[in-house]
Design a protein around this motif. Structure first.
Motif, mmCIF file in Angstrom:
data_model
loop_
_atom_site.group_PDB
_atom_site.id
_atom_site.type_symbol
_atom_site.label_atom_id
_atom_site.label_comp_id
_atom_site.label_asym_id
_atom_site.label_seq_id
_atom_site.Cartn_x
_atom_site.Cartn_y
_atom_site.Cartn_z
ATOM 1 N N ASP A 68 0.859 -1.192 0.000
ATOM 2 C CA ASP A 68 0.000 0.000 0.000
ATOM 3 C C ASP A 68 0.895 1.241 0.000
ATOM 4 N N PRO A 69 1.064 1.904 -1.150
ATOM 5 C CA PRO A 69 1.971 3.059 -1.213
ATOM 6 C C PRO A 69 1.554 4.206 -0.296
ATOM 7 N N ALA A 70 0.246 4.329 -0.036
ATOM 8 C CA ALA A 70 -0.223 5.435 0.796
ATOM 9 C C ALA A 70 0.247 5.302 2.236
ATOM 10 N N HIS A 71 0.577 4.085 2.657
ATOM 11 C CA HIS A 71 1.024 3.858 4.027
ATOM 12 C C HIS A 71 2.421 3.229 4.063
ATOM 13 N N SER A 72 3.189 3.474 3.022
ATOM 14 C CA SER A 72 4.551 2.956 2.934
ATOM 15 C C SER A 72 5.470 4.079 2.482
ATOM 16 N N SER A 73 6.774 3.878 2.659
ATOM 17 C CA SER A 73 7.730 4.867 2.176
ATOM 18 C C SER A 73 8.983 4.168 1.657
ATOM 19 N N VAL A 74 9.533 4.735 0.593
ATOM 20 C CA VAL A 74 10.790 4.265 0.006
ATOM 21 C C VAL A 74 11.748 5.452 0.047
ATOM 22 N N ALA A 75 12.716 5.383 0.931
ATOM 23 C CA ALA A 75 13.580 6.544 1.184
ATOM 24 C C ALA A 75 15.053 6.180 1.013
ATOM 25 N N ALA A 76 15.857 7.193 0.750
ATOM 26 C CA ALA A 76 17.303 7.017 0.637
ATOM 27 C C ALA A 76 17.993 8.199 1.293
ATOM 28 N N VAL A 77 19.140 7.946 1.879
ATOM 29 C CA VAL A 77 19.919 8.977 2.564
ATOM 30 C C VAL A 77 21.338 8.963 2.012
ATOM 31 N N ALA A 78 21.841 10.141 1.646
ATOM 32 C CA ALA A 78 23.213 10.268 1.160
ATOM 33 C C ALA A 78 23.942 11.317 1.985
ATOM 34 N N THR A 133 16.674 -11.965 5.811
ATOM 35 C CA THR A 133 17.448 -11.373 4.732
ATOM 36 C C THR A 133 16.769 -11.726 3.428
ATOM 37 N N VAL A 134 16.362 -10.702 2.695
ATOM 38 C CA VAL A 134 15.736 -10.906 1.392
ATOM 39 C C VAL A 134 16.811 -10.704 0.329
ATOM 40 N N HIS A 135 17.154 -11.761 -0.359
ATOM 41 C CA HIS A 135 18.126 -11.686 -1.445
ATOM 42 C C HIS A 135 17.382 -11.349 -2.732
ATOM 43 N N GLY A 136 17.943 -10.477 -3.531
ATOM 44 C CA GLY A 136 17.247 -10.118 -4.755
ATOM 45 C C GLY A 136 18.143 -9.436 -5.751
ATOM 46 N N GLU A 137 17.533 -9.027 -6.855
ATOM 47 C CA GLU A 137 18.234 -8.318 -7.917
ATOM 48 C C GLU A 137 17.603 -6.945 -8.076
ATOM 49 N N LEU A 138 18.437 -5.917 -7.985
ATOM 50 C CA LEU A 138 17.982 -4.533 -8.120
ATOM 51 C C LEU A 138 18.391 -4.007 -9.485
ATOM 52 N N GLY A 139 17.397 -3.518 -10.232
ATOM 53 C CA GLY A 139 17.662 -2.877 -11.510
ATOM 54 C C GLY A 139 17.597 -1.368 -11.341
ATOM 55 N N LEU A 140 18.733 -0.705 -11.521
ATOM 56 C CA LEU A 140 18.830 0.740 -11.285
ATOM 57 C C LEU A 140 19.779 1.349 -12.303
ATOM 58 N N VAL A 148 21.338 -7.606 -4.496
ATOM 59 C CA VAL A 148 21.227 -6.746 -3.315
ATOM 60 C C VAL A 148 20.522 -7.532 -2.224
ATOM 61 N N ASP A 149 20.999 -7.408 -0.997
ATOM 62 C CA ASP A 149 20.346 -8.034 0.152
ATOM 63 C C ASP A 149 19.646 -6.966 0.984
ATOM 64 N N LEU A 150 18.397 -7.234 1.344
ATOM 65 C CA LEU A 150 17.645 -6.358 2.240
ATOM 66 C C LEU A 150 17.628 -6.963 3.639
ATOM 67 N N ASP A 151 17.953 -6.166 4.640
ATOM 68 C CA ASP A 151 17.843 -6.585 6.039
ATOM 69 C C ASP A 151 16.426 -6.257 6.489
ATOM 70 N N LEU A 152 15.603 -7.289 6.666
ATOM 71 C CA LEU A 152 14.168 -7.109 6.871
ATOM 72 C C LEU A 152 13.760 -7.424 8.299
ATOM 73 N N SER A 153 12.969 -6.531 8.891
ATOM 74 C CA SER A 153 12.329 -6.789 10.176
ATOM 75 C C SER A 153 10.826 -6.882 9.945
ATOM 76 N N ARG A 158 9.965 -3.447 7.942
ATOM 77 C CA ARG A 158 10.970 -2.404 7.756
ATOM 78 C C ARG A 158 12.211 -3.065 7.189
ATOM 79 N N ALA A 159 12.781 -2.476 6.141
ATOM 80 C CA ALA A 159 13.957 -3.063 5.506
ATOM 81 C C ALA A 159 14.989 -1.981 5.218
ATOM 82 N N THR A 160 16.239 -2.349 5.307
ATOM 83 C CA THR A 160 17.333 -1.416 5.025
ATOM 84 C C THR A 160 18.401 -2.118 4.193
ATOM 85 N N THR A 161 19.139 -1.327 3.448
ATOM 86 C CA THR A 161 20.311 -1.823 2.743
ATOM 87 C C THR A 161 21.186 -0.633 2.401
#
Length: 273
Positions: free
Chosen positions: A100-110, A191-198, A205-210, A227-230
């Motif tokens: 549900d995008p309305a109650h989710s967020s995809v964020a990045a920090v640099a 740990t969610v193992h996957g392939e990221l196309g960017l 890419v591995d996601l650390d998932l809670s 909640r997931a981070t990488t």
């Protein structure tokens, strides 16, 4: 004197309706207190020195118990008590789930200038989760993010990020993630193992998932929270643009920290608006 405690969810939110019960070593209840709106408990009941058991309960959460030592001052500090959603140690019920995008967020920090951080998010994305019925490690996740939806709160910067120096959204309009496997990393961590196309590059890419738990929503559905981070290196995805300042410090950090807060609805589609 008395009991102090802070009651929080696994992602740091206050549990305002928690109840704290303290029993002595014979199992006799000596204190009962409710958390305030900030999830804090401050009870002034004097407790005799000794060992006690602190039990924290709240509707919708699994109970938590810990030991506490009361000193001669009559004070017991339980610290921060973290509650897990009921059923939060296992993944959600099998079957399809829709993000549900309305109650989710995809964020990045640099990192910026070596001294601070720039926070951005993508506002247009969709995805599905399929929880496998017999072996949860065979569960699958797929997501698509519209690269042009990047938003850092600064129009000039966002335009630059959409350009060929970075995301190059005209040639690579979508960022994709497709899982290849799931492994358990703890009682509620995966740990969610996957392939990221960017940016036209596909890399593992591995996601650390809670997993934060499952609960009913006001519209008659069932929702699950994650909640997931990488961390990603920009150069791994052919985004090498940078400015180097006189001191040799890069204007923009080479590593991106990705933070995902995901709420999914049980079923193959989102409920009608």
């Amino acid at each position: 004197m008395g009991l102090t405690a802070r009651i929080r969810t696994r992602d740091g939110w206050a549990v305002s309706h928690a109840v704290v019960t303290v029993t002595d070593m014979t199992g006799t209840q000596v204190l009962r207190a409710e958390a305030d709106a900030e999830g804090a408990v401050r009870d002034t009941t004097h407790l005799a020195p000794g060992a006690y058991t602190v039990i924290v309960t709240a509707v919708g959460y699994a109970p938590a118990a810990s030991s506490a030592i009361v000193t001669a001052s009559g004070r017991a500090e339980a610290g921060t008590v973290t509650l897990a959603r009921q059923g939060g140690t296992e993944l959600p019920p099998p079957g399809p789930w829709t993000i549900d995008p309305a109650h989710s967020s995809v964020a990045a920090v640099a990192q910026h200038l070596g001294i601070s951080s720039v926070h951005g998010r993508f506002t247009d994305f969709a995805g599905t989760v399929e929880i496998a019925p017999d072996d949860v490690t065979k569960s699958r996740v797929e997501a698509v993010i519209q690269a042009a939806s990047i938003d850092t709160g600064n129009g000039m910067r966002d335009t630059h990020l959409r350009s060929a120096d970075f995301l190059d959204v005209e040639r690579h309009p979508e960022i994709t993630f497709r899982s290849t496997g799931v492994t358990q990393a703890g009682t509620d961590r995966w740990t969610v193992h996957g392939e990221l196309g960017l940016h036209g590059v596909v890399r593992p890419v591995d996601l650390d998932l809670s997993y934060l738990g499952t609960g009913a929503d006001p519209w008659g559905g069932t929702r699950a929270a994650f909640r997931a981070t990488t961390e990603l290196r920009r150069e791994d995805f052919a985004m090498n643009y940078n400015q180097v300042l006189q001191a040799g410090i890069a204007a923009i950090g080479t590593t991106l920290r990705v933070e995902l807060d995901i709420q999914a609805v049980q079923g193959e589609s989102l409920p009608a608006a």
